[in-house]
Design an enzyme around this catalytic site. Sequence first.
Site, PDB file in Angstrom:
ATOM      1  CB  SER A 168     -28.603  39.306  48.156  1.00  0.00           C
ATOM      2  OG  SER A 168     -28.515  40.480  48.879  1.00  0.00           O
TER       3      SER A 168
ATOM      4  CG  ASP B  96     -27.014  37.717  55.676  1.00  0.00           C
ATOM      5  OD1 ASP B  96     -26.730  38.914  55.438  1.00  0.00           O
ATOM      6  OD2 ASP B  96     -27.158  36.870  54.784  1.00  0.00           O
TER       7      ASP B  96
ATOM      8  CG  HIS C  57     -25.055  38.778  52.162  1.00  0.00           C
ATOM      9  ND1 HIS C  57     -26.340  38.647  52.637  1.00  0.00           N
ATOM     10  CD2 HIS C  57     -25.176  39.293  50.916  1.00  0.00           C
ATOM     11  CE1 HIS C  57     -27.193  39.078  51.730  1.00  0.00           C
ATOM     12  NE2 HIS C  57     -26.509  39.461  50.672  1.00  0.00           N
TER      13      HIS C  57
END
Length: 539
Positions: free
Chosen positions: A248, A480, A508
């Site tokens: 991320s 995602d 994710h």
Amino acid sequence: MDTRRTHRRTRTGGTRFRATLLTAALLATACSAGGASTSAGSPAAKAAGATEAATATLTPLPKATPAELSPYYEQKLGWRDCGVPGFQCATMKAPLDYAKPADGDVRLAVARKKATGPGKRLGSLLVNPGGPGGSAIGYLQQYAGIGYPAKVRAQYDMVAVDPRGVARSEPVECLDGREMDAYTRTDVTPDDAGETDELVDAYKEFAEGCGADAPKLLRHVSTVEAARDMDVLRAVLGDEKLTYVGASYGTFLGATYAGLFPDRTGRLVLDGAMDPSLPARRLNLEQTEGFETAFQSFAKDCVKQPDCPLGDKDTTPDQVGKNLKSFFGDLDAKPLPAGDADGRKLTESLATTGVIAAMYDEGAWQQLRESLTSAIKEKDGAGLLILSDSYYEREADGGYSNLMFANAAVNCLDLPAAFSSPDEVRDALPDFEKASPVFGEGLAWSSLNCAYWPVKPTGEPHRIEAAGATPIVVVGTTRDPATPYRWAEALSDQLTSGHLLTYEGDGHTAYGRGSSCIDSAINTYLLTGTAPEDGKRCS
């Protein structure tokens, strides 16, 4: 965009960390510094007339370490027991301001779990779960140090450093627990001028609290500075090159390191990638589309289940969205009781955050269905409030971790604000609502928070090429919610040595989420240095 922590505790109550990128986390933050795609961008972004991708490229730092930084690079860490079996902790010093190292230090918390063997030790593997604001040490101790593949942990010292301003590293604090409770329930879909003023006041109070707590540190929590801290740690650990897994926002941190220190970049895995060339407004808009993509996937699954409270097998995903939006509207008019010890009720904003929380992991969809059923049919908001609290990292005693404070501090420093006034938000609402009829309005207004930040931004959108770096693995998930797949495509195109690895699925990030194809490719890369073929796809 709120690129949230990754591999943190699952929102279903488990102990496994999971990757989460927290975009405009409904009142929490605006987009974290991400970049522009090398493609033309999404239809919504084009329609919005958003600023195009940056053409400037992050410039590498000189290869030689400046003499004034030598004391930091040559320091010795005093390892001690962490209180967690198998882990050691230490404190590392870094200059508060790399341009003026004589002006003082920042103390950074570091933790490690030494390689377990057998096999040749390959050095240190640094991990970061994202955020910005996620505790890397918490991630290491609760997941990576015990949950990464045994072969990886056997040959690497597993290492984490909480970035400056985060968790154990001189954490930024902005509001106390009761103030945060009020902040998180503030209406982010204002219906009139009065509610707009309340939202702006909430952003201002949050920003003023952060500025009062850490006036000096707040100017030096950028991603570039955190990446430079990682290079100091690399040297202190005795590694010639950095080996790193970031998820991320952690991908932006890792890519920034590669851009600054391409000759010191070793095996980098960037999972759930961000694109550093996009301005904040476009990042937020494209992330809004990402959440809509994830919601459409949830909606299609929900109506196949016997307990879906938003429709049945004949209900279209768009109608599911309208039904959910109607429920949010009911909460706006009349919040639901939630059985909370502090008397909190489930408001529209808290419910929306709870739903967004479940979009990060398809494993949470059942919990979301159950929570929505309780709220819609039984008028009990407890389940959605639990989801929202886990997203904000609200503790049982009413306190909060510093995740949201650090998140805003980094985001607002890394990029100029997405919007500078409520009028700008109103002008952009049609584009955000087109990107996501369910979440667009709230995510647009949540992108206003950096407009009132007490410190001017020091970063700008930029490309990262990292010419000269060894192969870098960039991982993207097709559905995602928080880091749209096109961002992974864009970052891998920008990086001179980028190798795109695609997971065709939901949720994710991809590493450690059940795909043997993804896990095998990444494990092979970490253990042998052999990157997967560029463009490899897994399911």
